[in-house]
Design an enzyme around this catalytic site. Structure first.
Site, short mmCIF file in Angstrom:
data_model
loop_
_atom_site.label_atom_id
_atom_site.label_comp_id
_atom_site.label_asym_id
_atom_site.label_seq_id
_atom_site.Cartn_x
_atom_site.Cartn_y
_atom_site.Cartn_z
N GLY A 48 0.74 -1.29 0.03
CA GLY A 48 -0.09 0.03 -0.13
C GLY A 48 0.88 1.17 -0.04
CE LYS A 55 5.26 -0.20 4.86
NZ LYS A 55 6.61 -0.83 5.65
CG ASP A 80 16.15 -4.91 3.58
OD1 ASP A 80 17.10 -5.32 2.87
OD2 ASP A 80 15.01 -4.93 3.37
#
Length: 724
Positions: A424, A455, A563
């Site tokens: 999204g 978010k 990450d």
């Protein structure tokens, strides 16, 4: 022969000591004139790009200058190091000498004038040395107001007044007098000066003028209320991310694309602010569409990890929070007191059972409170997803009839679009400040508004709901626990993005986070097209130190990011770094575990993935892959590109060349050719990089030990970290 040699040694060596400013000027003369003096003082390698074409790629030199002094008595060459330190409160001057024999090293000198010699001659005989002239008189130098700029192509200093800029870095304290022509004393203190009653009024004034020095820099005003310094704003509120104090009248000696370095060792980041933020600061109202839908001004920044734009928009203003009211009240209490309100009376949900787990790691971010929140969120998200599948509408029974504050009450309206991810959009929301809002704020703000990044997490029709539920829960819990960590009276880390709330509306889940108005590191590197995506070495060092502190905080509390990449590193305009996106983070240690859990498989983005992740079936320590990723991020900031696409010999020729060169020569050409502001910093950084890029995990350095290396210790960071 022996007697003759001893006599030669006893004879005084009469020579003129060359000042550092003269030595600097000699760098621009033909090479034959450099060795004309008995003492050869050489700047390493402070050279202008116009006069040293072979070294045109060197970055500007900032604060530490090494001098090689050729002494006829002692051989080989002695190395002197003059290091610029940040001025601490209460110190009248920021310059100190460090290194071997620094206290006896030569300093800036000049010949005395005839007028000053007359003053000396008027002194009594016992106040004058029989074999030496007067010690230490010098006039105050005239200081230029020009700024030494940097060549945008290679970062080298080029300015007509660069002599002054470099000379100011090498001066001793203005409160000391320097020796002249072989004095037996290193520094003539004020108590050794000639009494004024032996000098007439005219000579008093002349001597006072000759021995007067520029006023020392005002002491820095550090704000140690939190872990880092704060910048004062006109409304007496502060953004806790400023490297320099207001009112310090210091000279800028390096400037490159908004990054400035000052003569006292401090630096300043000036990262471009979002254009929509500037418009909102000028306007009197928020640009909100009817029913709270998103109006379409786009941000002048990039958050590259949030890639595409989605067509379907949702109304988020009526969304309600999934956090239990008990959790909210406890969180607010912990923010004020640093401890939970019911620590003394609270009992574990499994207390009294035989299988009760004893807490052995109290610093772990994932403890009993987080476990309760995980269970609560998982249950509510599962019910909402079931309703979504049946009715295509998220209306859990728990939320119906509740009169809890809505999204609009707490976080305002959508005012801009940041980007979009796999699940999204990410929107910018803002609300007007009110009387209840008091500093310090946990997100970006100005005199009118407080801003949040929102978010949207929306399940796809063909997505695995169990996996989707786990992703939402783990991402929120990890970010929320790290950014609101108050266990054992410890404060949250300044380099972790704050995660405030998770809500649900009619069609999606919503995560509310801190908004960083300067975008991400990827957008910053892409925006520096003139510099080919490179940052100044001092700016990259500051960012690296902040990144390592943030990662170390995560590791100390049982979480590895897994990450780390430029897209997941956000900034404030003044250089405050924030680590975000904990969707792939690994909890390697909980509060009930002593051992560290290893993991296997490939996690993260390929250019930043450590080589052990590509070995099938091999378990590895997730903390060490974070260290490797930090090294790749730093090299990307310095070079403007990746060293390799993937750290696998079979898949990438560049990595295979790195592996073979390290095996054959025990060094890597790229690391050897990296330039810094001086040779000492370049050497320390090179040693650290070799410790980071070890393909064998057992030989790789940890993040904590990397921060203890000389490279990071000598790096001036714009945040002040608590040593405890």
């Amino acid at each position: 022969m022996v007697m003759q040699e001893e006599k030669k040694r006893q004879q005084p060596v009469t020579r003129r000591v060359r000042s550092f400013s003269e030595s600097f000027k000699n760098l621009f003369r033909p090479p034959r004139s450099r060795d004309s003096s008995p003492i050869n003082v050489t700047r390493i390698p402070y050279r202008s790009s116009s006069t040293s074409p072979k070294r045109s790629s060197e970055p500007p030199r900032r604060s530490t200058v090494s001098a090689q002094i050729l002494d006829p008595k002692n051989s080989p060459i002695r190395q002197r190091s003059y290091t610029l330190k940040c001025c601490t409160p209460g110190l009248s001057h920021p310059f100190r000498q460090t290194g071997s024999g620094a206290s006896n090293s030569p300093t800036r000198h000049r010949s005395i004038s005839g007028e000053e010699q007359e003053i000396v001659n008027s002194l009594p005989e016992y106040k004058r040395s029989a074999s030496h002239t007067f010690h230490g008189i010098r006039r105050p130098r005239s200081r230029s107001s020009s700024v030494s700029s940097c060549d945008s192509s290679n970062g080298t200093t080029s300015s007509s007044d660069s002599q002054w800029a470099m000379d100011s870095l090498l001066d001793d304290s203005d409160n000391d007098l320097t020796p002249y022509r072989g004095s037996n004393k290193d520094i003539l203190k004020s108590k050794d000066r000639a009494p004024y009653n032996y000098i007439d009024d005219y000579n008093k004034k002349a001597l006072r003028r000759a021995t007067s020095y520029p006023n020392p820099l005002p002491s820095k005003q550090f704000y140690n209320e939190r872990l880092y310094t704060r910048r004062s704003h006109p409304d007496e509120e502060s953004l806790e991310s400023l490297p320099r104090s207001a009112g310090a009248d210091v000279q800028c000696i390096i400037e490159q694309n908004g990054f400035k370095v000052y003569e006292d060792g401090s630096h300043e980041h000036n990262i471009k602010l979002s254009g929509v933020i500037a418009k909102l600061e000028k306007g009197n109202s928020l640009p909100v569409h009817r029913q709270g839908l998103l109006s379409r001004p786009r941000l002048g920044i990039t958050l590259s990890g949030l890639f595409k734009h989605h067509k379907n928009e949702c109304d988020i203003e009526n969304a309600s929070s999934l956090l239990p009211n008990v959790e909210k009240s406890q969180t607010n209490h912990e923010k004020r007191t640093g401890q939970s309100p019911n620590d003394s009376n609270r009992s574990s949900p499994t207390q009294g059972r035989e299988d009760y787990l004893k807490i052995v790691n109290p610093d772990a971010s994932l403890g009993s409170d987080e476990l309760k929140l995980i269970n609560s969120l998982s249950s509510r998200i599962h019910k909402s997803l079931q309703n979504y599948l049946q009715e295509k509408n998220l209306k859990p029974a728990e939320c119906i009839g509740e009169q809890a504050p809505t999204f609009q009450d707490n976080y305002g309206h959508p005012v801009g679009l940041v980007g979009a991810g796999a699940y999204g959009e990410v929107k910018l929301c803002a609300r007007l400040r009110n009387e209840k809002d008091s500093p310090p704020f946990e997100t970006y703000h100005d005199s009118k508004y407080i801003y949040y990044a929102v978010k949207e997490l929306k399940p796809k029709p063909d997505s695995d709901l169990e996996k989707f539920c786990t992703k939402i829960t783990s991402e929120f819990i990890i970010g929320h626990s790290l950014s609101h960590y108050h266990k054992n009276g410890k404060k949250p880390a300044p380099n972790i993005l704050n995660v405030f709330d998770i809500l649900e509306d009619s069609s999606s889940f919503i995560e509310v986070m801190e908004f960083c108005p300067a975008g991400d590191l990827y957008g910053m590197l892409v925006g520096k097209s003139k510099l080919k995506g490179r940052l100044h070495p001092l700016e990259a060092d500051c960012f690296m130190k902040q990144l390592l502190h943030g990662v170390k905080f995560m590791h100390d509390h049982g979480i590895a990011h897994c990450d780390l990449k430029p897209e997941n590193i956000l900034f404030y305009p003044h250089g405050l770094l924030k680590i975000c996106d904990f969707g792939t983070s690994s909890v390697f240690q909980t509060a009930w575990e002593r051992r560290v859990h290893a993991q296997k498989g490939i996690i993260g983005s390929e250019p930043y993935v450590a080589p052990e992740e590509f070995v099938d079936g091999e378990y590895y320590d997730p903390r060490l892959i974070d260290c490797w990723s930090c090294g790749v991020v730093y090299i990307t900031m310095i070079l403007g590109h990746h060293l390799w696409k993937v750290a696998s010999r079979e898949k990438d020729m560049s990595y295979d060349e790195f592996y073979k060169e390290m095996q054959r020569k025990n060094q890597f050409r790229v690391f050897e050719e990296l330039k810094h502001v001086n040779s000492e910093l370049a050497t320390n950084r090179k040693i650290a990089l070799y410790r980071i890029f070890q393909w064998e995990p057992r030989k790789r350095i940890s993040v904590g030990k990397l921060l203890d290396m000389q490279w990071m210790k000598s790096t001036n960071c714009c945040l002040i970290y608590d040593s405890t």
